[in-house]
Design a protein around this motif. Sequence first.
Motif, PDB file in Angstrom:
ATOM      1  N   MET B 158       0.837  -1.205   0.000  1.00  0.00           N
ATOM      2  CA  MET B 158       0.000   0.000   0.000  1.00  0.00           C
ATOM      3  C   MET B 158       0.876   1.261   0.000  1.00  0.00           C
ATOM      4  SD  MET B 158      -1.231   2.649   2.019  1.00  0.00           S
ATOM      5  CE  MET B 158      -1.321   2.246   3.771  1.00  0.00           C
ATOM      6  N   ILE B 159       1.863   1.322   0.909  1.00  0.00           N
ATOM      7  CA  ILE B 159       2.678   2.551   0.949  1.00  0.00           C
ATOM      8  C   ILE B 159       3.587   2.640  -0.284  1.00  0.00           C
ATOM      9  CG2 ILE B 159       2.557   2.869   3.457  1.00  0.00           C
ATOM     10  CD1 ILE B 159       5.431   1.886   3.667  1.00  0.00           C
ATOM     11  N   ARG B 160       3.932   1.484  -0.840  1.00  0.00           N
ATOM     12  CA  ARG B 160       4.704   1.514  -2.092  1.00  0.00           C
ATOM     13  C   ARG B 160       3.890   2.242  -3.160  1.00  0.00           C
ATOM     14  NH1 ARG B 160       5.585  -0.810  -6.967  1.00  0.00           N
ATOM     15  NH2 ARG B 160       3.692  -2.061  -6.883  1.00  0.00           N
ATOM     16  N   GLY B 196      11.650   5.954  -0.499  1.00  0.00           N
ATOM     17  CA  GLY B 196      10.286   6.348  -0.146  1.00  0.00           C
ATOM     18  C   GLY B 196       9.688   5.434   0.910  1.00  0.00           C
ATOM     19  N   LEU B 197       9.943   4.135   0.785  1.00  0.00           N
ATOM     20  CA  LEU B 197       9.432   3.187   1.779  1.00  0.00           C
ATOM     21  C   LEU B 197      10.078   3.457   3.138  1.00  0.00           C
ATOM     22  CD1 LEU B 197       9.505  -0.150  -0.305  1.00  0.00           C
ATOM     23  CD2 LEU B 197       7.474   1.144   0.389  1.00  0.00           C
ATOM     24  N   ALA B 198      11.404   3.653   3.116  1.00  0.00           N
ATOM     25  CA  ALA B 198      12.120   3.936   4.371  1.00  0.00           C
ATOM     26  C   ALA B 198      11.563   5.203   5.017  1.00  0.00           C
ATOM     27  CB  ALA B 198      13.610   4.100   4.086  1.00  0.00           C
ATOM     28  N   PHE B 199      11.322   6.223   4.198  1.00  0.00           N
ATOM     29  CA  PHE B 199      10.811   7.502   4.681  1.00  0.00           C
ATOM     30  C   PHE B 199       9.447   7.328   5.364  1.00  0.00           C
ATOM     31  CE2 PHE B 199       8.668  11.581   4.282  1.00  0.00           C
ATOM     32  CZ  PHE B 199       9.669  12.476   4.650  1.00  0.00           C
ATOM     33  N   GLN B 200       8.580   6.527   4.728  1.00  0.00           N
ATOM     34  CA  GLN B 200       7.236   6.320   5.262  1.00  0.00           C
ATOM     35  C   GLN B 200       7.297   5.563   6.599  1.00  0.00           C
ATOM     36  OE1 GLN B 200       4.340   7.607   3.870  1.00  0.00           O
ATOM     37  NE2 GLN B 200       3.602   7.016   5.884  1.00  0.00           N
ATOM     38  N   ILE B 205       7.453   5.493  12.777  1.00  0.00           N
ATOM     39  CA  ILE B 205       8.250   5.383  14.002  1.00  0.00           C
ATOM     40  C   ILE B 205       8.255   6.716  14.758  1.00  0.00           C
ATOM     41  CG2 ILE B 205      10.577   5.006  14.936  1.00  0.00           C
ATOM     42  CD1 ILE B 205      11.086   3.158  12.468  1.00  0.00           C
ATOM     43  N   LEU B 206       8.489   7.815  14.007  1.00  0.00           N
ATOM     44  CA  LEU B 206       8.616   9.128  14.650  1.00  0.00           C
ATOM     45  C   LEU B 206       7.313   9.552  15.326  1.00  0.00           C
ATOM     46  CD1 LEU B 206      10.796  10.991  11.984  1.00  0.00           C
ATOM     47  CD2 LEU B 206      11.495  10.308  14.294  1.00  0.00           C
ATOM     48  N   ASP B 207       6.179   9.083  14.807  1.00  0.00           N
ATOM     49  CA  ASP B 207       4.894   9.438  15.422  1.00  0.00           C
ATOM     50  C   ASP B 207       4.857   8.986  16.887  1.00  0.00           C
ATOM     51  OD1 ASP B 207       1.930  10.260  15.199  1.00  0.00           O
ATOM     52  OD2 ASP B 207       1.846   8.216  16.000  1.00  0.00           O
ATOM     53  N   VAL B 208       5.535   7.877  17.173  1.00  0.00           N
ATOM     54  CA  VAL B 208       5.536   7.339  18.541  1.00  0.00           C
ATOM     55  C   VAL B 208       6.846   7.646  19.271  1.00  0.00           C
ATOM     56  CG1 VAL B 208       5.259   5.247  19.940  1.00  0.00           C
ATOM     57  CG2 VAL B 208       4.042   5.467  17.754  1.00  0.00           C
ATOM     58  N   TYR B 209       7.956   7.515  18.546  1.00  0.00           N
ATOM     59  CA  TYR B 209       9.263   7.595  19.207  1.00  0.00           C
ATOM     60  C   TYR B 209      10.059   8.849  18.823  1.00  0.00           C
ATOM     61  CZ  TYR B 209       8.131   2.782  20.350  1.00  0.00           C
ATOM     62  OH  TYR B 209       7.501   1.656  20.824  1.00  0.00           O
ATOM     63  N   TYR B 230       2.943   0.656  10.274  1.00  0.00           N
ATOM     64  CA  TYR B 230       3.855  -0.485  10.313  1.00  0.00           C
ATOM     65  C   TYR B 230       3.949  -1.028  11.740  1.00  0.00           C
ATOM     66  CZ  TYR B 230       8.055  -3.259   9.311  1.00  0.00           C
ATOM     67  OH  TYR B 230       8.942  -4.282   9.143  1.00  0.00           O
ATOM     68  N   LEU B 231       3.906  -0.125  12.709  1.00  0.00           N
ATOM     69  CA  LEU B 231       4.013  -0.526  14.115  1.00  0.00           C
ATOM     70  C   LEU B 231       2.789  -1.317  14.561  1.00  0.00           C
ATOM     71  CD1 LEU B 231       5.324   2.826  15.706  1.00  0.00           C
ATOM     72  CD2 LEU B 231       6.583   1.132  14.384  1.00  0.00           C
ATOM     73  N   LEU B 232       1.613  -0.759  14.303  1.00  0.00           N
ATOM     74  CA  LEU B 232       0.387  -1.414  14.774  1.00  0.00           C
ATOM     75  C   LEU B 232       0.172  -2.749  14.060  1.00  0.00           C
ATOM     76  CD1 LEU B 232      -2.171  -1.561  16.419  1.00  0.00           C
ATOM     77  CD2 LEU B 232      -3.299  -0.011  14.806  1.00  0.00           C
ATOM     78  N   ILE B 233       0.401  -2.755  12.748  1.00  0.00           N
ATOM     79  CA  ILE B 233       0.198  -3.981  11.973  1.00  0.00           C
ATOM     80  C   ILE B 233       1.099  -5.102  12.485  1.00  0.00           C
ATOM     81  CG2 ILE B 233       0.678  -4.978   9.688  1.00  0.00           C
ATOM     82  CD1 ILE B 233      -0.473  -2.235   8.603  1.00  0.00           C
ATOM     83  N   ASN B 234       2.354  -4.806  12.733  1.00  0.00           N
ATOM     84  CA  ASN B 234       3.257  -5.831  13.251  1.00  0.00           C
ATOM     85  C   ASN B 234       2.930  -6.203  14.684  1.00  0.00           C
ATOM     86  OD1 ASN B 234       5.374  -6.873  11.386  1.00  0.00           O
ATOM     87  ND2 ASN B 234       5.571  -4.679  10.970  1.00  0.00           N
ATOM     88  N   ALA B 235       2.498  -5.231  15.470  1.00  0.00           N
ATOM     89  CA  ALA B 235       2.128  -5.533  16.853  1.00  0.00           C
ATOM     90  C   ALA B 235       0.956  -6.514  16.872  1.00  0.00           C
ATOM     91  CB  ALA B 235       1.774  -4.247  17.595  1.00  0.00           C
ATOM     92  N   LEU B 236      -0.036  -6.277  15.992  1.00  0.00           N
ATOM     93  CA  LEU B 236      -1.196  -7.181  15.932  1.00  0.00           C
ATOM     94  C   LEU B 236      -0.786  -8.583  15.481  1.00  0.00           C
ATOM     95  CD1 LEU B 236      -3.843  -4.730  14.398  1.00  0.00           C
ATOM     96  CD2 LEU B 236      -4.057  -5.895  16.606  1.00  0.00           C
ATOM     97  N   GLN B 237       0.209  -8.652  14.596  1.00  0.00           N
ATOM     98  CA  GLN B 237       0.642  -9.960  14.078  1.00  0.00           C
ATOM     99  C   GLN B 237       1.529 -10.702  15.082  1.00  0.00           C
ATOM    100  OE1 GLN B 237       0.131 -11.199  10.672  1.00  0.00           O
ATOM    101  NE2 GLN B 237      -1.354  -9.552  10.379  1.00  0.00           N
ATOM    102  N   LEU B 238       2.337  -9.970  15.854  1.00  0.00           N
ATOM    103  CA  LEU B 238       3.380 -10.612  16.670  1.00  0.00           C
ATOM    104  C   LEU B 238       3.015 -10.720  18.149  1.00  0.00           C
ATOM    105  CD1 LEU B 238       6.485  -8.811  15.083  1.00  0.00           C
ATOM    106  CD2 LEU B 238       5.671 -11.149  14.617  1.00  0.00           C
ATOM    107  N   ALA B 239       1.953 -10.056  18.559  1.00  0.00           N
ATOM    108  CA  ALA B 239       1.584 -10.065  19.976  1.00  0.00           C
ATOM    109  C   ALA B 239       1.232 -11.484  20.434  1.00  0.00           C
ATOM    110  CB  ALA B 239       0.385  -9.137  20.197  1.00  0.00           C
ATOM    111  N   ASN B 240       1.540 -11.805  21.697  1.00  0.00           N
ATOM    112  CA  ASN B 240       1.026 -13.064  22.267  1.00  0.00           C
ATOM    113  C   ASN B 240      -0.445 -12.835  22.616  1.00  0.00           C
ATOM    114  OD1 ASN B 240       0.762 -11.929  24.870  1.00  0.00           O
ATOM    115  ND2 ASN B 240       2.907 -12.405  25.363  1.00  0.00           N
TER     116      ASN B 240
END
Lengths: 318, 318
Positions: B158-160, B196-200, B205-209, B230-240
């Motif tokens: 999507m961001i691509r 562009g992907l790195a920038f997005q 990341i900067l929104d939180v950190y 990217y943070l929320l999507i991975n958190a939902l996938q990787l959370a116990n």
Amino acid sequence: MYKIDELISLVNKQVESAEYPSAPSGLYEPVSYMLTLGGKRIRPVLMLMAYNMYKDNVMDIMPQALGLETYHNFTLLHDDLMDKSDLRRGSATVHKKWNDNTAILSGDAMLVLAFKHFGVNKAFDDFVKATLGVCEGQQYDMEFETRNDVTEAEYMEMIRLKTSLLLGYALKIGAVLAGASDEDASHLYDFGEKMGLAFQLQDDILDVYGDPKLFKKKLGADIVDNKKTYLLINALQLANPKQKAELMKWIEMPEFDSDEKVAAVTSLYNNIGIPELARKKVEELFAESLCSLDAVSVPEDKKAEFRNFANMLHGRKY
Amino acid sequence: MYKIDELISLVNKQVESAEYPSAPSGLYEPVSYMLTLGGKRIRPVLMLMAYNMYKDNVMDIMPQALGLETYHNFTLLHDDLMDKSDLRRGSATVHKKWNDNTAILSGDAMLVLAFKHFGVNKAFDDFVKATLGVCEGQQYDMEFETRNDVTEAEYMEMIRLKTSLLLGYALKIGAVLAGASDEDASHLYDFGEKMGLAFQLQDDILDVYGDPKLFKKKLGADIVDNKKTYLLINALQLANPKQKAELMKWIEMPEFDSDEKVAAVTSLYNNIGIPELARKKVEELFAESLCSLDAVSVPEDKKAEFRNFANMLHGRKY
């Protein structure tokens, strides 16, 4: 020479076989839906007819014909959203079937697709002029909704931009792509533009004076909606003070019986001499349109389908 | 070789001197308003930088640079409407300053103007691919709003489409117009897309950190809005299971204290290892991006401004 009906079939085949990426379906399904709702395919057919005056292989410009039809349907999609219309050709409009954002975004994709289909060729500048002009026409149309002092000249310019320009350019582009002379391309443009204006004024007349047995919609819908038609604009300009007051009373009335309003305004139109004025204008435009066709330097037999087309439009009663 | 700042000035001058028809002003004023709100002019500048690697006369492709910037601003105009945003670069958005229909129609005119400026040249197909791809990206972005099962791969795609594609094509088009080899054009595309992907992801990341003293907005706005980053999507996938339940509780909570939600979700991100994961991905993308730049077959001194640009992005803290 192809007959009009043959060209309509060819265009329909082209539209139906157009392929879109499979994903995201939420973007491309509305595009395909809009393009297969039907319609008379007048613009691409006129383009092919003009091309066919000079060249036989109409299939060579099918991508451009598809680009033009895609552009036209894009304008309908966004206009329906701006006008909050529920129905288009008897089916739900895109923003009703999906939602507003889908209508915005699928319309945008459709406009890009129109340029993609049209591609790079010597009629590109004409295509840009046509597509920008239609946006200008829609802008004037929206601005006129809130004005009661629109002049006949302003109205003619608005319908020229919104409707006639694209018909004129359809013909011009077909001629340019076939390598016609600048003079011929220009005469064909004029033929299309004048015919488009006549057609639009006929629409305005038929809304009030159409044959109720043949007319598809209820007569007088424009009167009910206070739509700034050629009839209403001229009535507002030409009415005497008493007639003007009566007309304004009906325009500003918040609640009314539709049949009563239609009867009253029609009677005012009749007293002011509006139907004669409008019919005279239509005849003038048709005559000018045919003059431009006469001036195109191809043998008369190559113009036969254009004359059939013009006669068909001229004689329409609904 | 032009410096980045010189190119920004040239683009700004071009944007400010662009002339539009004087009427209808209701159509063209919002176009001019949108284009002069400011912005970093990254896309046209990248196009000119790529061109300047091979040729000196960057003014020769100013119309194409203006076309690209016009297209980009068109997407912002329609996105603001679809997202119902009130502000753009600190000023009222077009649909707030005027109205929704003006935003739709002026945006449409702007898209046509983008094609008009871009014109007919050998990069036309690339321009079409870029402009259609951005629509696809926006469609996915809207669809993701109502989904909680978006995968990392879907998000990256999507961001691509929505962001990186246009940066990549800006560079590719500059190279193509300068007559660069297909290989160079392709490497430059990859450089732009990866950057562009790195920038997005950095944005996510900067929104939180981000450094609260330097960050322009309040930290955690994406968390408050449940934005699929990217943070929320991975958190939902990787959370116990326990972490996932906690995360879903905050996502679905109808009313909450913003600071409390931001603190709780940030703490979950930290425990799941999200910041490390995201930073690693950013570094990978930057490295890949620079690899593609290395592969471009021009002398190293011609790449100096690109390296400055990449370093500037890499080191940003807000």
